[in-house]
Design a protein around this motif. Structure first.
Motif, PDB file in Angstrom:
ATOM      1  N   ASN A 100      47.603  -1.265  47.339  1.00  0.00           N
ATOM      2  CA  ASN A 100      48.644  -0.490  46.656  1.00  0.00           C
ATOM      3  C   ASN A 100      48.105   0.881  46.285  1.00  0.00           C
ATOM      4  OD1 ASN A 100      49.627  -3.199  46.576  1.00  0.00           O
ATOM      5  ND2 ASN A 100      51.012  -2.610  44.921  1.00  0.00           N
ATOM      6  N   PRO A 101      48.953   1.897  46.256  1.00  0.00           N
ATOM      7  CA  PRO A 101      48.483   3.220  45.851  1.00  0.00           C
ATOM      8  C   PRO A 101      47.985   3.210  44.404  1.00  0.00           C
ATOM      9  CG  PRO A 101      50.652   3.350  46.885  1.00  0.00           C
ATOM     10  CD  PRO A 101      50.375   1.896  46.661  1.00  0.00           C
ATOM     11  N   ILE A 102      46.879   3.871  44.148  1.00  0.00           N
ATOM     12  CA  ILE A 102      46.391   4.034  42.779  1.00  0.00           C
ATOM     13  C   ILE A 102      47.329   5.015  42.079  1.00  0.00           C
ATOM     14  CG2 ILE A 102      44.467   4.743  41.319  1.00  0.00           C
ATOM     15  CD1 ILE A 102      44.003   2.154  42.966  1.00  0.00           C
ATOM     16  N   ARG A 116      33.736   9.208  30.176  1.00  0.00           N
ATOM     17  CA  ARG A 116      34.534   7.990  30.178  1.00  0.00           C
ATOM     18  C   ARG A 116      34.572   7.369  31.581  1.00  0.00           C
ATOM     19  NH1 ARG A 116      38.420   6.924  26.099  1.00  0.00           N
ATOM     20  NH2 ARG A 116      38.512   8.492  24.448  1.00  0.00           N
ATOM     21  N   LYS A 117      34.495   6.047  31.633  1.00  0.00           N
ATOM     22  CA  LYS A 117      34.671   5.356  32.908  1.00  0.00           C
ATOM     23  C   LYS A 117      36.137   5.450  33.318  1.00  0.00           C
ATOM     24  CE  LYS A 117      30.998   2.017  31.915  1.00  0.00           C
ATOM     25  NZ  LYS A 117      30.684   0.602  31.651  1.00  0.00           N
ATOM     26  N   LEU A 118      36.363   5.576  34.612  1.00  0.00           N
ATOM     27  CA  LEU A 118      37.715   5.677  35.162  1.00  0.00           C
ATOM     28  C   LEU A 118      38.081   4.357  35.828  1.00  0.00           C
ATOM     29  CD1 LEU A 118      37.489   9.198  36.832  1.00  0.00           C
ATOM     30  CD2 LEU A 118      38.497   8.647  34.623  1.00  0.00           C
ATOM     31  N   MET A 119      39.078   3.680  35.270  1.00  0.00           N
ATOM     32  CA  MET A 119      39.518   2.409  35.829  1.00  0.00           C
ATOM     33  C   MET A 119      40.782   2.623  36.661  1.00  0.00           C
ATOM     34  SD  MET A 119      37.326   0.272  34.935  1.00  0.00           S
ATOM     35  CE  MET A 119      35.851   0.584  33.954  1.00  0.00           C
ATOM     36  N   PRO A 120      40.712   2.367  37.978  1.00  0.00           N
ATOM     37  CA  PRO A 120      41.911   2.551  38.797  1.00  0.00           C
ATOM     38  C   PRO A 120      42.981   1.531  38.414  1.00  0.00           C
ATOM     39  CG  PRO A 120      40.188   1.438  40.048  1.00  0.00           C
ATOM     40  CD  PRO A 120      39.574   1.844  38.751  1.00  0.00           C
ATOM     41  N   THR A 121      44.245   1.949  38.455  1.00  0.00           N
ATOM     42  CA  THR A 121      45.325   1.016  38.177  1.00  0.00           C
ATOM     43  C   THR A 121      46.493   1.297  39.108  1.00  0.00           C
ATOM     44  OG1 THR A 121      46.648  -0.001  36.405  1.00  0.00           O
ATOM     45  CG2 THR A 121      46.513   2.404  36.416  1.00  0.00           C
ATOM     46  N   ILE A 122      47.379   0.310  39.222  1.00  0.00           N
ATOM     47  CA  ILE A 122      48.550   0.441  40.078  1.00  0.00           C
ATOM     48  C   ILE A 122      49.800   0.253  39.234  1.00  0.00           C
ATOM     49  CG2 ILE A 122      47.360  -0.272  42.176  1.00  0.00           C
ATOM     50  CD1 ILE A 122      48.389  -3.097  41.776  1.00  0.00           C
ATOM     51  N   GLU A 123      50.933   0.686  39.760  1.00  0.00           N
ATOM     52  CA  GLU A 123      52.165   0.707  38.987  1.00  0.00           C
ATOM     53  C   GLU A 123      52.543  -0.674  38.455  1.00  0.00           C
ATOM     54  OE1 GLU A 123      55.125   2.615  37.044  1.00  0.00           O
ATOM     55  OE2 GLU A 123      53.648   3.613  38.335  1.00  0.00           O
ATOM     56  N   VAL A 412      35.670  -9.916  35.780  1.00  0.00           N
ATOM     57  CA  VAL A 412      37.066  -9.990  36.227  1.00  0.00           C
ATOM     58  C   VAL A 412      37.229  -9.496  37.665  1.00  0.00           C
ATOM     59  CG1 VAL A 412      38.017  -9.720  33.903  1.00  0.00           C
ATOM     60  CG2 VAL A 412      37.638  -7.682  35.317  1.00  0.00           C
ATOM     61  N   THR A 413      38.227 -10.062  38.318  1.00  0.00           N
ATOM     62  CA  THR A 413      38.743  -9.558  39.590  1.00  0.00           C
ATOM     63  C   THR A 413      40.220  -9.285  39.360  1.00  0.00           C
ATOM     64  OG1 THR A 413      37.137 -10.796  40.913  1.00  0.00           O
ATOM     65  CG2 THR A 413      39.177 -10.101  42.011  1.00  0.00           C
ATOM     66  N   THR A 414      40.641  -8.037  39.552  1.00  0.00           N
ATOM     67  CA  THR A 414      41.985  -7.630  39.156  1.00  0.00           C
ATOM     68  C   THR A 414      42.851  -7.270  40.364  1.00  0.00           C
ATOM     69  OG1 THR A 414      41.530  -5.258  38.977  1.00  0.00           O
ATOM     70  CG2 THR A 414      40.962  -6.640  37.077  1.00  0.00           C
ATOM     71  N   TYR A 415      44.132  -7.171  40.133  1.00  0.00           N
ATOM     72  CA  TYR A 415      45.082  -6.742  41.160  1.00  0.00           C
ATOM     73  C   TYR A 415      44.906  -5.260  41.501  1.00  0.00           C
ATOM     74  CZ  TYR A 415      47.703 -11.121  40.632  1.00  0.00           C
ATOM     75  OH  TYR A 415      48.087 -12.447  40.617  1.00  0.00           O
ATOM     76  N   SER A 416      44.204  -4.519  40.643  1.00  0.00           N
ATOM     77  CA  SER A 416      44.082  -3.062  40.825  1.00  0.00           C
ATOM     78  C   SER A 416      42.840  -2.628  41.578  1.00  0.00           C
ATOM     79  CB  SER A 416      44.098  -2.370  39.453  1.00  0.00           C
ATOM     80  OG  SER A 416      45.315  -2.598  38.799  1.00  0.00           O
ATOM     81  N   GLY A 417      42.014  -3.583  42.014  1.00  0.00           N
ATOM     82  CA  GLY A 417      40.875  -3.185  42.841  1.00  0.00           C
ATOM     83  C   GLY A 417      39.506  -3.339  42.230  1.00  0.00           C
TER      84      GLY A 417
END
Length: 611
Positions: A100-102, A116-123, A412-417
């Motif tokens: 999915n697009p970040i 700050r750490k950057l955590m990728p997320t999706i919609e 954790v293993t997340t839906y966002s990568g």
């Protein structure tokens, strides 16, 4: 950590009882079938991301079963994926971590290299967060009936954001949520009837936001049944704000006008929908706030309040005595456990003591694994966790296989990568809800100092002190020993460093030199700390206290009387135990504060700030 969406019209077919029943049944179902839910979550994550670069590089080759995943994929920290994150931040839109697009980056309160750490997320993650929020009030309503018929006064704020070179927004997770349609345009829910209009929460000016939210809360004081903020520190800061500005607030209530310092037009309009001239209420508030003691001020100004909803676990526990004082011992309720990486779980026993709070991890949120850890020393609270894991140590424990009383680091293993990502939180298994474990939050790994959302570790502190002592070199003085303390007796709280000096020269060191040392330390600390000083005003100026020669020998002697081994004793770089703080303070000969705020701007150093 409540949500505050806009109240819309009640649907004609709305049934709160049925909605609550379905929510509680959902919790029963997913906790009863926790392992099967977890298997399906991992399978779904790996299926949809089978062709992303990161999984292909590691040779997963489309496998979606747990055995292959655990055997092939490494357990990682942020530094392992930072090059991939930076590519995305710089504009690479190929499926690097996620199919999915970040949609944006969530900025963690944890830092890497001072940023700050950057955590990728999706919609779609916004929907997953909304789901966890939706579990909170049905649980609370079992303990506090009638919550749907009154209001809550919560102090919620957005923080500054930045844009990456590739154009993606980078901001804290709550700012992302409050600015989303899930927050602003949520359908009717009687549990989200709050005193603060959305405009006051979304105001970027922290003073105007706090002032307008407090004003609205006072105007509706009889309708309030619960009060809170995200963190305990934020709610204490709100009460201290009232202590400082109650005269202005009383004037606004008496006259039905808004102070001229509130210049945001949308805020003024939203507040004027609530504010009406009320001299009687103004006199009541003035009478209470004029008293010499503010003990129980919450129950006096908001007399129907049943509980205080704030996070008081981990480092926030230092604010419990202050909250007890202001609230006359009202229940302190921690409702949920979440981070920038992922939302995790809820507290199913909200009336427990703060020291007994446990969170039930909801198995649908992500795939959870647990790394067993060992405490090195109960006195120093240090934790033995390898930075990198060998093949044997990679055999992490699944959600349903954790052992009662054992401590683990959450992975954790997340839906966002994020895949087998070490969050850094240390948890202890306190019990089980059906087949899903309930965890006490013990601490954030390696953090030594914390006032608000800042997290300063020992290495950062050491490097900052190293930079500061350069100011002492012209005076032939060196730092013999030091430790630190997070002082929350002042609001806002601040860092205190205790320095014992070795003076070889004869030239007196002027106060300005020590003040420069304070500022240098602040300039050297991470961006989350500096934002708290500059923008959020949630952290006070750093203080250095010079202590008498021999103080740290006394500190060692005291530790030995408590059972520490003289052969293994190391000076703690942070102290919390009250008798030790008293010992250090009793031997302080001088004190100096940072003369000004350190430099800070939104985003990483290499980015330009958002307009």
């Amino acid at each position: 950590m409540p949500e505050t969406p806009k109240i819309t019209q009640k649907p004609t077919d709305y049934s709160l009882e049925l909605k609550n029943k379905k929510t509680l049944q959902f919790i029963e179902d997913v906790t009863s079938n926790a392992d099967e839910v977890q298997r399906k979550v991992l399978e779904e994550i790996l299926e949809r991301n089978a062709h992303v670069e990161y999984l292909q590089t590691h040779g997963l080759n489309g496998h979606t079963d747990r055995g292959s995943f655990k055997k092939i994929m490494p357990v990682i920290t942020y530094e392992d994926i930072q090059p991939h994150v930076e590519r995305i931040a710089n504009g690479d839109t190929s499926p690097i971590l996620c199919s999915n697009p970040i949609s944006e980056f969530l900025t963690s309160s944890g830092t890497s290299g001072g940023e700050r750490k950057l955590m990728p997320t999706i919609e779609e993650e916004l929907g997953r967060r909304s789901l966890l929020y939706s579990l909170l009030m049905p649980v609370m309503s079992q303990f506090f009936p009638g919550l749907d018929k009154v209001k809550g006064m919560y102090f919620l704020f957005i923080k500054s954001e930045a844009k990456t070179p590739g154009g993606l927004v980078a901001r804290p997770v709550l700012t992302s949520y409050y600015k989303s349609s899930h927050f602003k345009d949520r359908p009717y829910d009687p549990y989200t009837n709050y005193t603060s209009p959305n405009e006051t929460i979304l105001c970027p000016d922290s003073y105007q936001s706090m002032y307008s939210q407090m004003l609205c809360g006072l105007c509706q004081h009889k309708e309030v049944l619960r009060v809170g903020a995200v963190f305990a520190s934020g709610f204490v800061r709100a009460i201290k704000f009232l202590e400082k500005h109650w005269r202005l607030l009383c004037n606004d209530i008496r006259t039905g006008t808004i102070d001229s310092q509130i210049t945001d037009q949308s805020v003024r309009e939203a507040v004027m929908n609530i504010l009406k001239p009320d001299p009687k209420l103004a006199d009541f508030i003035e009478a209470e706030c004029s008293k010499s003691s503010w003990q129980g001020i919450i129950t006096k100004l908001w007399p129907n309040t049943k509980y205080v909803d704030v996070i008081v676990t981990g480092t926030m526990s230092q604010y419990i005595p202050t909250l007890d004082y202001y609230s006359n011992g009202l229940p302190l309720v921690c409702t949920m456990y979440a981070s920038s990486e992922c939302y995790f779980g809820v507290n199913l026993n909200p009336l427990c003591k703060p020291s007994e709070v446990s969170y039930t991890l909801i198995p649908t949120m992500a795939y959870f694994e647990f790394l067993p850890i060992q405490m090195n020393n109960g006195v120093t609270n240090s934790i033995s966790v390898p930075k990198t894991l060998n093949e044997k140590e990679q055999e992490l424990v699944d959600l349903v296989d954790v052992k009662l009383g054992q401590e683990y680091e959450l992975v954790v293993t997340t839906y966002s990568g994020l895949y087998r990502y070490r969050v850094g939180d240390v948890l202890r298994v306190a019990g089980f809800k059906n087949n899903a474990p309930q965890f006490n939050f013990i601490c954030r790994k390696n953090v030594v100092l914390c006032i608000d959302s800042d997290k300063t570790n020992e290495i950062e502190l050491q490097n900052s002190v190293k930079n500061a002592v350069n100011h002492l070199l012209p005076f032939d003085a060196t730092l013999a020993e030091y430790t630190s303390y997070a002082d929350t007796t002042t609001i806002p709280g601040h860092y205190v460093l205790y320095w014992e000096l070795s003076l070889n020269g004869t030239t007196t060191i002027s106060p300005s030199v020590f003040k420069d040392c304070c500022l240098t330390i602040e300039e050297s600390l991470n961006s989350v700390y500096r934002q708290g000083r500059v923008c959020d005003k949630s952290i006070g100026p750093l203080e250095i206290k010079i202590v008498e020669p021999g103080t740290f020998d006394k500190l060692m002697d005291y530790a030995i009387t408590l059972g520490a081994s003289i052969n293994q004793y190391k000076t703690p770089r942070c102290v919390k135990f009250a008798p030790i703080v008293e010992l250090l303070n009793s031997r302080a000969v001088s004190s100096y504060f940072s003369p000004k705020c350190p430099k800070w701007f939104p985003g990483h150093k290499q980015w330009g700030s958002m307009n």
